[in-house]
Design an enzyme around this catalytic site. Structure first.
Site, PDB file in Angstrom:
ATOM      1  N   THR A 174       0.763   3.815   2.273  1.00 53.84           N
ATOM      2  CA  THR A 174       2.030   3.728   3.142  1.00 53.84           C
ATOM      3  C   THR A 174       3.718   3.041   3.448  1.00 53.84           C
ATOM      4  O   THR A 174       4.307   3.558   3.462  1.00 53.84           O
ATOM      5  CB  THR A 174       1.346   3.366   4.271  1.00 53.84           C
ATOM      6  N   GLY A 196      -7.712  -2.939   1.426  1.00 52.92           N
ATOM      7  CA  GLY A 196      -8.060  -2.071   0.136  1.00 52.92           C
ATOM      8  C   GLY A 196      -7.277  -1.863  -0.441  1.00 52.92           C
ATOM      9  O   GLY A 196      -7.571  -1.545  -1.578  1.00 52.92           O
ATOM     10  N   LYS A 231      -7.833   6.586   9.593  1.00 51.79           N
ATOM     11  CA  LYS A 231      -7.850   5.562   9.516  1.00 51.79           C
ATOM     12  C   LYS A 231      -8.212   5.326  11.032  1.00 51.79           C
ATOM     13  O   LYS A 231      -8.858   4.412  11.192  1.00 51.79           O
ATOM     14  CB  LYS A 231      -6.403   5.323   9.317  1.00 51.79           C
ATOM     15  N   ASP A 257       2.914  -2.643   8.469  1.00 53.46           N
ATOM     16  CA  ASP A 257       1.911  -2.603   7.021  1.00 53.46           C
ATOM     17  C   ASP A 257       1.041  -1.882   7.432  1.00 53.46           C
ATOM     18  O   ASP A 257       1.319  -1.014   8.781  1.00 53.46           O
ATOM     19  CB  ASP A 257       0.919  -4.652   7.262  1.00 53.46           C
ATOM     20  N   GLY A 258       0.428  -1.775   6.387  1.00 54.19           N
ATOM     21  CA  GLY A 258      -1.066  -0.134   6.783  1.00 54.19           C
ATOM     22  C   GLY A 258      -1.945  -0.992   6.887  1.00 54.19           C
ATOM     23  O   GLY A 258      -2.701  -2.481   7.658  1.00 54.19           O
ATOM     24  N   ALA A 259      -2.646  -0.003   7.565  1.00 51.12           N
ATOM     25  CA  ALA A 259      -5.216  -0.268   7.832  1.00 51.12           C
ATOM     26  C   ALA A 259      -5.480   0.542   6.680  1.00 51.12           C
ATOM     27  O   ALA A 259      -5.306   1.269   6.481  1.00 51.12           O
ATOM     28  CB  ALA A 259      -4.569  -0.353   9.228  1.00 51.12           C
ATOM     29  N   GLU A 308      -0.790 -11.296   3.858  1.00 51.57           N
ATOM     30  CA  GLU A 308      -0.887  -9.900   4.364  1.00 51.57           C
ATOM     31  C   GLU A 308      -1.166 -10.664   6.131  1.00 51.57           C
ATOM     32  O   GLU A 308      -0.002 -10.353   7.057  1.00 51.57           O
ATOM     33  CB  GLU A 308      -2.084  -8.542   4.552  1.00 51.57           C
ATOM     34  N   GLY A 340       0.815  -1.322   0.114  1.00 56.67           N
ATOM     35  CA  GLY A 340      -0.710   0.070  -0.316  1.00 56.67           C
ATOM     36  C   GLY A 340       0.819   1.252  -0.288  1.00 56.67           C
ATOM     37  O   GLY A 340       2.494   1.304   0.213  1.00 56.67           O
TER      38      GLY A 340
HETATM   39  C1  5RP Z   1      -3.077  -3.105   1.539  1.00 55.81           C
HETATM   40  C2  5RP Z   1      -3.978  -2.887   2.456  1.00 55.81           C
HETATM   41  C3  5RP Z   1      -3.378  -1.820   3.118  1.00 55.81           C
HETATM   42  O1  5RP Z   1      -2.596  -1.671   3.610  1.00 55.81           O
HETATM   43  C4  5RP Z   1      -4.725  -0.313   3.604  1.00 55.81           C
HETATM   44  O2  5RP Z   1      -5.450  -1.025   2.306  1.00 55.81           O
HETATM   45  C5  5RP Z   1      -3.861   0.640   3.658  1.00 55.81           C
HETATM   46  O3  5RP Z   1      -3.486   1.359   2.223  1.00 55.81           O
HETATM   47  P1  5RP Z   1      -3.136   2.638   2.363  1.00 55.81           P
HETATM   48  O4  5RP Z   1      -1.646   2.542   3.119  1.00 55.81           O
HETATM   49  O5  5RP Z   1      -2.054   2.625   0.442  1.00 55.81           O
HETATM   50  O6  5RP Z   1      -3.628   3.790   3.267  1.00 55.81           O
HETATM   51  O7  5RP Z   1      -4.467  -3.592   3.632  1.00 55.81           O
HETATM   52  O8  5RP Z   1      -3.960  -4.666   1.455  1.00 55.81           O
END
Ligand code: 5RP
Length: 231
Positions: free
Chosen positions: A35, A102, A127, A87-89, A109, A33
């Site tokens: 982030t 997303g 978030k 990781d992001g969320a 993940e 993602g």
């Molecule tokens: C990908 C994910 C991402 O971590 C999540 O969608 C957040 O994305 P971003 O950092 O672009 O806002 O779960 O499957």
């Protein structure tokens, strides 16, 4: 500063802070993602100046990014245990549960997260929510019999939308569909997760329950580090 720029700055700050937890010799799980993009860039820079890490990727997208940043990759099965995953969320509630997927990488993940000694999520302030469910809940579904699964979701008022990319169906790295569900605010995340996983054809849900240890939230020009209280 417009909202997009503010969010990007916050993502960058959170990503930079997370890379401070990475130590020589570690095996790092790399999420997917926008982030995580910043974290991989920073880690790539650190690798060029001598940091020795190996990483496990959660998507083809991250694999390409890590490779172009000079980060050595190993497969999840080569890694006995992952020391730390970043990781992001999409949403995180007050109980440290999250919606992810997303970017469509929720299956890998989740497997990487569950194989990690420590999980750090890096997010911008937008978030953080009280209750999950404003963000559509991604669920990975195999193509065989997907219309039946769609019907079940519809009958349960989960308002499924099959994810598309441009005008075609979106397929995950495992060749599956993503159904984005719209359940409204979720009262019982654990029950919903179990209910969804019991439907044949559902591979995994984007509900990440009891997974994250540390959340790093970019907020204006600073970061908040929040550790999950140990139970
Ligand atoms: C990908 C994910 C991402 O971590 C999540 O969608 C957040 O994305 P971003 O950092 O672009 O806002 O779960 O499957």
């Amino acid at each position: 500063m417009n909202t997009d720029t503010k969010q990007n700055e916050e993502k960058k700050l959170a990503a930079a802070k997370a890379t401070g937890f990475v130590k020589n010799g570690m095996i790092i799980g790399l999420g997917t993602g926008s982030t995580v993009y910043f974290a991989v860039q920073i880690l790539g820079g650190l690798v060029k100046t001598g940091l020795k890490i190996r990483a496990v990727s959660t998507s083809d997208w991250t694999t390409r990014l890590a490779q172009s940043s000079g980060i050595s990759l190993i497969s999840i099965d080569e890694a006995n245990e992952i020391d730390l995953s970043i990781d992001g969320a999409d949403e995180i509630d007050k109980d440290f549960n999250g919606i992810k997927g997303g970017g469509g990488a929720l299956l890998f993940e989740k497997i990487v997260a569950l194989s990690s000694k420590r999980n750090i999520w890096i997010v911008d302030e937008s978030k953080m929510v009280q209750k999950l469910g404003d963000f559509p809940l991604p669920v990975e579904v195999i193509p065989f019999g997907f219309k039946r699964v769609f019907k079940i979701f519809s009958e349960r008022n989960l308002n499924p939308v099959i994810r598309k990319k441009e005008n075609s169906y979106y397929f995950t790295d495992s060749g599956n569909f993503i159904f984005d569900l719209h359940p409204g605010l979720i009262d019982d995340v654990e029950q919903l997760n179990v209910d969804l996983k019991l439907i044949n054809g559902v591979v995994e849900t984007g509900l990440f329950i009891n997974v994250v240890d540390t959340i790093i939230v970019g907020k204006n020009n600073s970061v908040n580090i929040v550790n999950k209280p140990s139970s």
